[in-house]
Design a protein around this motif. Structure first.
Motif, PDB file in Angstrom:
ATOM      1  N   GLU A 161       0.880  -1.289  -0.218  1.00  0.00           N
ATOM      2  CA  GLU A 161       0.019   0.132   0.136  1.00  0.00           C
ATOM      3  C   GLU A 161       0.811   1.261  -0.079  1.00  0.00           C
ATOM      4  OE1 GLU A 161      -4.058  -1.206   2.326  1.00  0.00           O
ATOM      5  OE2 GLU A 161      -2.284   0.002   3.425  1.00  0.00           O
ATOM      6  N   TRP A 162       2.249   1.221   0.567  1.00  0.00           N
ATOM      7  CA  TRP A 162       2.985   2.375   0.684  1.00  0.00           C
ATOM      8  C   TRP A 162       3.447   2.713  -0.607  1.00  0.00           C
ATOM      9  CZ3 TRP A 162       3.168   6.206   3.875  1.00  0.00           C
ATOM     10  CH2 TRP A 162       4.342   7.085   3.468  1.00  0.00           C
ATOM     11  N   GLU A 163       3.556   3.807  -1.164  1.00  0.00           N
ATOM     12  CA  GLU A 163       4.031   4.561  -2.309  1.00  0.00           C
ATOM     13  C   GLU A 163       4.659   5.669  -1.725  1.00  0.00           C
ATOM     14  OE1 GLU A 163       0.929   4.821  -5.274  1.00  0.00           O
ATOM     15  OE2 GLU A 163      -0.006   3.016  -4.421  1.00  0.00           O
ATOM     16  N   PRO A 164       6.026   5.757  -2.093  1.00  0.00           N
ATOM     17  CA  PRO A 164       6.837   7.040  -1.673  1.00  0.00           C
ATOM     18  C   PRO A 164       6.192   8.134  -2.225  1.00  0.00           C
ATOM     19  CG  PRO A 164       8.183   5.121  -2.048  1.00  0.00           C
ATOM     20  CD  PRO A 164       6.671   4.685  -2.473  1.00  0.00           C
ATOM     21  N   GLU A 165       5.958   9.265  -1.110  1.00  0.00           N
ATOM     22  CA  GLU A 165       5.709  10.573  -1.872  1.00  0.00           C
ATOM     23  C   GLU A 165       4.493  10.645  -2.913  1.00  0.00           C
ATOM     24  OE1 GLU A 165       9.353  12.768  -3.070  1.00  0.00           O
ATOM     25  OE2 GLU A 165      10.472  12.021  -1.635  1.00  0.00           O
ATOM     26  N   ASN A 166       3.625   9.943  -2.504  1.00  0.00           N
ATOM     27  CA  ASN A 166       2.274   9.755  -3.442  1.00  0.00           C
ATOM     28  C   ASN A 166       0.990  10.319  -2.547  1.00  0.00           C
ATOM     29  OD1 ASN A 166       0.177   8.813  -5.046  1.00  0.00           O
ATOM     30  ND2 ASN A 166       1.231   7.043  -5.613  1.00  0.00           N
ATOM     31  N   PRO A 167       0.477  11.291  -3.211  1.00  0.00           N
ATOM     32  CA  PRO A 167      -0.906  11.639  -2.400  1.00  0.00           C
ATOM     33  C   PRO A 167      -1.978  10.627  -1.844  1.00  0.00           C
ATOM     34  CG  PRO A 167      -0.764  12.788  -4.523  1.00  0.00           C
ATOM     35  CD  PRO A 167       0.493  11.783  -4.308  1.00  0.00           C
ATOM     36  N   ASN A 168      -1.857   9.384  -2.824  1.00  0.00           N
ATOM     37  CA  ASN A 168      -2.651   8.371  -2.606  1.00  0.00           C
ATOM     38  C   ASN A 168      -2.390   7.626  -1.121  1.00  0.00           C
ATOM     39  OD1 ASN A 168      -3.939   8.578  -4.890  1.00  0.00           O
ATOM     40  ND2 ASN A 168      -2.733   7.058  -5.931  1.00  0.00           N
ATOM     41  N   ASN A 169      -1.336   8.069  -0.400  1.00  0.00           N
ATOM     42  CA  ASN A 169      -0.814   7.728   0.889  1.00  0.00           C
ATOM     43  C   ASN A 169      -1.757   8.065   1.926  1.00  0.00           C
ATOM     44  OD1 ASN A 169       1.405   5.856   0.199  1.00  0.00           O
ATOM     45  ND2 ASN A 169       2.765   7.678   0.359  1.00  0.00           N
ATOM     46  N   LEU A 170      -2.761   9.048   1.678  1.00  0.00           N
ATOM     47  CA  LEU A 170      -3.584   9.566   2.591  1.00  0.00           C
ATOM     48  C   LEU A 170      -5.045   9.139   2.469  1.00  0.00           C
ATOM     49  CD1 LEU A 170      -2.349  13.167   2.422  1.00  0.00           C
ATOM     50  CD2 LEU A 170      -1.952  11.645   4.144  1.00  0.00           C
ATOM     51  N   LYS A 171      -5.186   7.944   1.792  1.00  0.00           N
ATOM     52  CA  LYS A 171      -6.641   7.521   1.729  1.00  0.00           C
ATOM     53  C   LYS A 171      -6.846   6.912   2.774  1.00  0.00           C
ATOM     54  CE  LYS A 171      -6.892   6.392  -3.137  1.00  0.00           C
ATOM     55  NZ  LYS A 171      -7.164   5.447  -4.408  1.00  0.00           N
ATOM     56  N   LEU A 172      -8.212   7.034   3.382  1.00  0.00           N
ATOM     57  CA  LEU A 172      -8.589   6.538   4.786  1.00  0.00           C
ATOM     58  C   LEU A 172      -8.679   4.993   4.729  1.00  0.00           C
ATOM     59  CD1 LEU A 172     -11.538   8.899   5.227  1.00  0.00           C
ATOM     60  CD2 LEU A 172      -9.222   9.226   6.226  1.00  0.00           C
ATOM     61  N   ALA A 173      -8.825   4.125   3.797  1.00  0.00           N
ATOM     62  CA  ALA A 173      -8.749   2.794   3.919  1.00  0.00           C
ATOM     63  C   ALA A 173      -7.233   2.200   3.964  1.00  0.00           C
ATOM     64  CB  ALA A 173      -9.368   2.339   2.571  1.00  0.00           C
ATOM     65  N   LYS A 174      -6.260   3.152   3.867  1.00  0.00           N
ATOM     66  CA  LYS A 174      -5.059   2.372   3.868  1.00  0.00           C
ATOM     67  C   LYS A 174      -4.529   2.153   5.202  1.00  0.00           C
ATOM     68  CE  LYS A 174      -3.252   3.683  -0.451  1.00  0.00           C
ATOM     69  NZ  LYS A 174      -2.191   3.635  -1.055  1.00  0.00           N
ATOM     70  N   THR A 175      -3.787   1.052   5.708  1.00  0.00           N
ATOM     71  CA  THR A 175      -3.434   0.653   6.762  1.00  0.00           C
ATOM     72  C   THR A 175      -2.580   1.583   7.611  1.00  0.00           C
ATOM     73  OG1 THR A 175      -3.154  -1.619   5.875  1.00  0.00           O
ATOM     74  CG2 THR A 175      -2.295  -1.310   8.087  1.00  0.00           C
ATOM     75  N   HIS A 176      -1.850   2.013   7.284  1.00  0.00           N
ATOM     76  CA  HIS A 176      -0.891   3.250   8.138  1.00  0.00           C
ATOM     77  C   HIS A 176      -1.781   4.569   8.561  1.00  0.00           C
ATOM     78  CE1 HIS A 176      -0.337   4.054   3.568  1.00  0.00           C
ATOM     79  NE2 HIS A 176      -0.419   5.408   4.144  1.00  0.00           N
ATOM     80  N   ILE A 177      -2.813   4.801   7.722  1.00  0.00           N
ATOM     81  CA  ILE A 177      -3.738   5.952   7.938  1.00  0.00           C
ATOM     82  C   ILE A 177      -4.756   5.501   9.122  1.00  0.00           C
ATOM     83  CG2 ILE A 177      -5.556   7.648   7.163  1.00  0.00           C
ATOM     84  CD1 ILE A 177      -2.836   8.156   6.103  1.00  0.00           C
ATOM     85  N   GLN A 178      -5.174   4.188   9.091  1.00  0.00           N
ATOM     86  CA  GLN A 178      -5.993   3.696  10.082  1.00  0.00           C
ATOM     87  C   GLN A 178      -5.272   3.519  11.558  1.00  0.00           C
ATOM     88  OE1 GLN A 178      -7.857   0.012   8.834  1.00  0.00           O
ATOM     89  NE2 GLN A 178      -8.951   1.116   7.394  1.00  0.00           N
ATOM     90  N   ALA A 179      -4.085   3.228  11.416  1.00  0.00           N
ATOM     91  CA  ALA A 179      -3.060   2.994  12.453  1.00  0.00           C
ATOM     92  C   ALA A 179      -2.748   4.275  13.259  1.00  0.00           C
ATOM     93  CB  ALA A 179      -1.750   2.227  12.267  1.00  0.00           C
ATOM     94  N   ALA A 180      -2.342   5.216  12.126  1.00  0.00           N
ATOM     95  CA  ALA A 180      -2.368   6.628  12.844  1.00  0.00           C
ATOM     96  C   ALA A 180      -3.368   7.190  13.360  1.00  0.00           C
ATOM     97  CB  ALA A 180      -1.477   7.516  11.641  1.00  0.00           C
ATOM     98  N   THR A 181      -4.504   7.179  12.738  1.00  0.00           N
ATOM     99  CA  THR A 181      -5.728   7.861  13.428  1.00  0.00           C
ATOM    100  C   THR A 181      -6.089   7.133  14.850  1.00  0.00           C
ATOM    101  OG1 THR A 181      -6.430   8.293  11.181  1.00  0.00           O
ATOM    102  CG2 THR A 181      -8.104   8.078  13.084  1.00  0.00           C
ATOM    103  N   GLY A 182      -5.942   5.639  14.931  1.00  0.00           N
ATOM    104  CA  GLY A 182      -6.090   5.141  16.214  1.00  0.00           C
ATOM    105  C   GLY A 182      -4.955   5.437  17.113  1.00  0.00           C
ATOM    106  N   ALA A 183      -3.705   5.753  16.655  1.00  0.00           N
ATOM    107  CA  ALA A 183      -2.763   6.000  17.768  1.00  0.00           C
ATOM    108  C   ALA A 183      -3.059   7.433  18.344  1.00  0.00           C
ATOM    109  CB  ALA A 183      -1.301   6.072  17.181  1.00  0.00           C
ATOM    110  N   ILE A 184      -3.401   8.477  17.238  1.00  0.00           N
ATOM    111  CA  ILE A 184      -3.500   9.766  17.753  1.00  0.00           C
ATOM    112  C   ILE A 184      -4.759  10.038  18.847  1.00  0.00           C
ATOM    113  CG2 ILE A 184      -4.199  12.213  17.065  1.00  0.00           C
ATOM    114  CD1 ILE A 184      -2.585  11.093  14.288  1.00  0.00           C
TER     115      ILE A 184
END
Length: 90
Positions: free
Chosen positions: A37-60
């Protein structure tokens, strides 16, 4: 493949004006992410369905004691060891 890595996360917290109003913040977190899912320096990295976004939102949400719906991730990137400069004292 699921991996863990250190990320720098910039985010916006939405709150009521009576609670201090909305605020922009940034913090470093170790988050789980899917390598496919991770694409370096890509705006698609901010999609809500991606694992790292879900993990970040949960941690915050856990750290600040707010609901996940009050958080919007505005930027996220990996922190690499090559960016760390160790100072040598003689």
């Amino acid at each position: 493949m699921l991996k863990n890595h250190k990320f720098h996360v910039k985010f916006h917290i939405y709150t009521l004006p009576s609670e201090g109003g909305s605020i922009d913040m940034e913090e470093d977190y170790v988050l789980a992410y899917r390598t496919e899912e991770w694409e370096p320096e890509n705006p698609n990295n901010l999609k809500l369905a991606k694992t790292h976004i879900q993990a970040a939102t949960g941690a915050i949400a856990k750290d600040l004691g707010v609901r996940r719906s009050m958080i919007m991730i505005t930027d996220i990137y990996k922190i690499h060891n090559s960016n760390i400069i160790d100072e040598i004292h003689e």
